[in-house]
Scaffold this motif. Sequence first.
Motif, PDB file in Angstrom:
ATOM      1  N   GLY A 246     -31.518  26.771  30.720  1.00  0.00           N
ATOM      2  CA  GLY A 246     -30.443  26.801  29.744  1.00  0.00           C
ATOM      3  C   GLY A 246     -29.441  27.918  29.951  1.00  0.00           C
ATOM      4  N   LYS A 247     -29.724  28.859  30.851  1.00  0.00           N
ATOM      5  CA  LYS A 247     -28.782  29.927  31.156  1.00  0.00           C
ATOM      6  C   LYS A 247     -28.079  29.616  32.475  1.00  0.00           C
ATOM      7  CE  LYS A 247     -31.090  33.715  28.718  1.00  0.00           C
ATOM      8  NZ  LYS A 247     -31.585  35.115  28.828  1.00  0.00           N
ATOM      9  N   THR A 248     -26.812  30.002  32.556  1.00  0.00           N
ATOM     10  CA  THR A 248     -26.027  29.756  33.760  1.00  0.00           C
ATOM     11  C   THR A 248     -26.047  30.992  34.645  1.00  0.00           C
ATOM     12  OG1 THR A 248     -24.588  28.169  32.647  1.00  0.00           O
ATOM     13  CG2 THR A 248     -23.735  29.195  34.654  1.00  0.00           C
ATOM     14  N   TYR A 249     -26.333  30.782  35.925  1.00  0.00           N
ATOM     15  CA  TYR A 249     -26.427  31.874  36.892  1.00  0.00           C
ATOM     16  C   TYR A 249     -25.357  31.709  37.964  1.00  0.00           C
ATOM     17  CZ  TYR A 249     -30.812  32.763  34.568  1.00  0.00           C
ATOM     18  OH  TYR A 249     -31.753  33.041  33.606  1.00  0.00           O
ATOM     19  N   THR A 250     -24.791  32.826  38.356  1.00  0.00           N
ATOM     20  CA  THR A 250     -23.730  32.841  39.355  1.00  0.00           C
ATOM     21  C   THR A 250     -24.228  33.545  40.611  1.00  0.00           C
ATOM     22  OG1 THR A 250     -22.006  32.869  37.660  1.00  0.00           O
ATOM     23  CG2 THR A 250     -21.381  33.604  39.862  1.00  0.00           C
ATOM     24  N   PHE A 251     -24.163  32.859  41.729  1.00  0.00           N
ATOM     25  CA  PHE A 251     -24.551  33.414  43.023  1.00  0.00           C
ATOM     26  C   PHE A 251     -23.280  33.645  43.836  1.00  0.00           C
ATOM     27  CE2 PHE A 251     -28.104  31.039  41.416  1.00  0.00           C
ATOM     28  CZ  PHE A 251     -29.236  31.735  41.816  1.00  0.00           C
ATOM     29  N   VAL A 252     -23.006  34.893  44.159  1.00  0.00           N
ATOM     30  CA  VAL A 252     -21.851  35.237  44.982  1.00  0.00           C
ATOM     31  C   VAL A 252     -22.331  35.295  46.429  1.00  0.00           C
ATOM     32  CG1 VAL A 252     -20.001  36.899  45.374  1.00  0.00           C
ATOM     33  CG2 VAL A 252     -20.878  36.521  43.054  1.00  0.00           C
ATOM     34  N   VAL A 253     -21.828  34.388  47.250  1.00  0.00           N
ATOM     35  CA  VAL A 253     -22.422  34.115  48.560  1.00  0.00           C
ATOM     36  C   VAL A 253     -21.548  34.669  49.682  1.00  0.00           C
ATOM     37  CG1 VAL A 253     -23.312  32.319  50.082  1.00  0.00           C
ATOM     38  CG2 VAL A 253     -23.399  31.997  47.594  1.00  0.00           C
ATOM     39  N   GLU A 254     -22.181  35.422  50.576  1.00  0.00           N
ATOM     40  CA  GLU A 254     -21.486  35.956  51.748  1.00  0.00           C
ATOM     41  C   GLU A 254     -22.339  35.702  52.981  1.00  0.00           C
ATOM     42  OE1 GLU A 254     -20.880  39.927  50.156  1.00  0.00           O
ATOM     43  OE2 GLU A 254     -18.765  39.474  49.854  1.00  0.00           O
ATOM     44  N   GLY A 255     -22.484  34.412  53.306  1.00  0.00           N
ATOM     45  CA  GLY A 255     -23.323  34.008  54.427  1.00  0.00           C
ATOM     46  C   GLY A 255     -22.552  33.389  55.578  1.00  0.00           C
ATOM     47  N   GLY A 256     -21.218  33.437  55.509  1.00  0.00           N
ATOM     48  CA  GLY A 256     -20.399  32.894  56.591  1.00  0.00           C
ATOM     49  C   GLY A 256     -19.850  31.519  56.270  1.00  0.00           C
ATOM     50  N   HIS A 257     -18.664  31.214  56.820  1.00  0.00           N
ATOM     51  CA  HIS A 257     -18.053  29.910  56.573  1.00  0.00           C
ATOM     52  C   HIS A 257     -17.522  29.242  57.841  1.00  0.00           C
ATOM     53  CE1 HIS A 257     -14.447  32.282  56.946  1.00  0.00           C
ATOM     54  NE2 HIS A 257     -14.647  32.899  55.801  1.00  0.00           N
ATOM     55  N   ASP A 258     -17.839  29.809  59.004  1.00  0.00           N
ATOM     56  CA  ASP A 258     -17.375  29.226  60.265  1.00  0.00           C
ATOM     57  C   ASP A 258     -18.443  28.283  60.809  1.00  0.00           C
ATOM     58  OD1 ASP A 258     -16.340  28.553  62.696  1.00  0.00           O
ATOM     59  OD2 ASP A 258     -16.064  30.608  63.421  1.00  0.00           O
ATOM     60  N   SER A 259     -18.288  26.996  60.537  1.00  0.00           N
ATOM     61  CA  SER A 259     -19.301  26.020  60.937  1.00  0.00           C
ATOM     62  C   SER A 259     -19.356  25.813  62.444  1.00  0.00           C
ATOM     63  CB  SER A 259     -19.031  24.680  60.243  1.00  0.00           C
ATOM     64  OG  SER A 259     -17.761  24.164  60.611  1.00  0.00           O
ATOM     65  N   GLU A 260     -18.377  26.341  63.176  1.00  0.00           N
ATOM     66  CA  GLU A 260     -18.369  26.200  64.630  1.00  0.00           C
ATOM     67  C   GLU A 260     -19.271  27.227  65.314  1.00  0.00           C
ATOM     68  OE1 GLU A 260     -16.789  23.702  66.197  1.00  0.00           O
ATOM     69  OE2 GLU A 260     -16.318  22.984  64.174  1.00  0.00           O
ATOM     70  N   VAL A 261     -19.683  28.265  64.581  1.00  0.00           N
ATOM     71  CA  VAL A 261     -20.533  29.319  65.153  1.00  0.00           C
ATOM     72  C   VAL A 261     -21.822  29.363  64.341  1.00  0.00           C
ATOM     73  CG1 VAL A 261     -20.708  31.750  65.797  1.00  0.00           C
ATOM     74  CG2 VAL A 261     -18.469  30.608  65.815  1.00  0.00           C
ATOM     75  N   ALA A 262     -22.882  28.761  64.870  1.00  0.00           N
ATOM     76  CA  ALA A 262     -24.125  28.597  64.112  1.00  0.00           C
ATOM     77  C   ALA A 262     -24.703  29.926  63.647  1.00  0.00           C
ATOM     78  CB  ALA A 262     -25.153  27.847  64.958  1.00  0.00           C
ATOM     79  N   ALA A 263     -24.597  30.961  64.473  1.00  0.00           N
ATOM     80  CA  ALA A 263     -25.182  32.255  64.135  1.00  0.00           C
ATOM     81  C   ALA A 263     -24.441  32.951  62.999  1.00  0.00           C
ATOM     82  CB  ALA A 263     -25.204  33.159  65.367  1.00  0.00           C
ATOM     83  N   LYS A 264     -23.252  32.452  62.647  1.00  0.00           N
ATOM     84  CA  LYS A 264     -22.462  33.076  61.586  1.00  0.00           C
ATOM     85  C   LYS A 264     -22.188  32.100  60.445  1.00  0.00           C
ATOM     86  CE  LYS A 264     -19.300  36.030  62.786  1.00  0.00           C
ATOM     87  NZ  LYS A 264     -18.066  36.649  63.321  1.00  0.00           N
ATOM     88  N   TYR A 265     -23.033  31.085  60.332  1.00  0.00           N
ATOM     89  CA  TYR A 265     -22.800  30.047  59.321  1.00  0.00           C
ATOM     90  C   TYR A 265     -24.102  29.770  58.584  1.00  0.00           C
ATOM     91  CZ  TYR A 265     -21.196  25.567  57.375  1.00  0.00           C
ATOM     92  OH  TYR A 265     -20.840  24.539  56.541  1.00  0.00           O
ATOM     93  N   HIS A 266     -24.177  30.252  57.327  1.00  0.00           N
ATOM     94  CA  HIS A 266     -25.410  30.149  56.551  1.00  0.00           C
ATOM     95  C   HIS A 266     -25.089  29.722  55.116  1.00  0.00           C
ATOM     96  CE1 HIS A 266     -27.156  32.242  59.961  1.00  0.00           C
ATOM     97  NE2 HIS A 266     -26.231  33.167  59.824  1.00  0.00           N
ATOM     98  N   PRO A 267     -24.735  28.462  54.898  1.00  0.00           N
ATOM     99  CA  PRO A 267     -24.438  28.003  53.538  1.00  0.00           C
ATOM    100  C   PRO A 267     -25.666  28.121  52.628  1.00  0.00           C
ATOM    101  CG  PRO A 267     -23.630  26.441  55.177  1.00  0.00           C
ATOM    102  CD  PRO A 267     -24.520  27.398  55.892  1.00  0.00           C
ATOM    103  N   PHE A 268     -25.441  28.646  51.452  1.00  0.00           N
ATOM    104  CA  PHE A 268     -26.503  28.860  50.472  1.00  0.00           C
ATOM    105  C   PHE A 268     -26.648  27.622  49.590  1.00  0.00           C
ATOM    106  CE2 PHE A 268     -27.636  30.101  46.136  1.00  0.00           C
ATOM    107  CZ  PHE A 268     -28.757  30.887  46.320  1.00  0.00           C
ATOM    108  N   TYR A 269     -27.898  27.217  49.341  1.00  0.00           N
ATOM    109  CA  TYR A 269     -28.123  26.132  48.388  1.00  0.00           C
ATOM    110  C   TYR A 269     -29.481  26.297  47.726  1.00  0.00           C
ATOM    111  CZ  TYR A 269     -31.117  23.449  51.717  1.00  0.00           C
ATOM    112  OH  TYR A 269     -32.110  23.022  52.568  1.00  0.00           O
ATOM    113  N   ILE A 270     -29.657  25.608  46.602  1.00  0.00           N
ATOM    114  CA  ILE A 270     -30.900  25.659  45.826  1.00  0.00           C
ATOM    115  C   ILE A 270     -31.518  24.269  45.848  1.00  0.00           C
ATOM    116  CG2 ILE A 270     -31.906  26.058  43.544  1.00  0.00           C
ATOM    117  CD1 ILE A 270     -29.604  28.047  43.046  1.00  0.00           C
TER     118      ILE A 270
END
Length: 208
Positions: free
Chosen positions: A27-51
Amino acid sequence: MPVCHVGWGISWYINGLLIPVINVVRGKTYTFVVEGGHDSEVAAKYHPFYITDDPIGGYIYKTQEERKNITIFAGASQAKDGTVIPTGTGRLCNWTPTGDKEADDFESFGAYQRTLQLKCDQGEPGVIQWTPDENTPDTVYYQCFSHRHLGWKINVLDACDEEGGASELRPVAVRDPAHILDGFEIGSDVDIDGGASTIQETRRALHL
């Protein structure tokens, strides 16, 4: 015998802690501020966060049959053609060693951690909002969409001590992200529970 999971040698830091167990309250809303990379062309720098309810992660590597048994609660949306799109992306930040000492040369992990320096690429973090509810399992996991075994466990509780601890994420209000999902509709190939946000803001919570 204990099971050994082979990962990439990197993991999520959340609120300054390395892959902590997180406690959240329904019932509570949680905010995750994500800094895992957004360059999908470079696997080592691309880590999308999900639950998810998947303890392994790396959804991109799942077969269609495996995906039928996985629920994503936040961090992805589904296009009209059925493609699952990760939304938990933002600039890449890494805790980077300084000095000449190896990690094994320190007396404790805490001593080693105090020598790390946070280095971030240009850009803005991504933001994911999630509100666990009565249908959320008691145990879910935060993971990396493109790699296995980067995350760990989230305990979903009906109530929690108000004082909380270092691993409890406090609810934060941000503007409604519903408009982000315009143009998408949820299909039947994957169970995506609720919407995920890519709203930009400047606070930091998750790093590698």
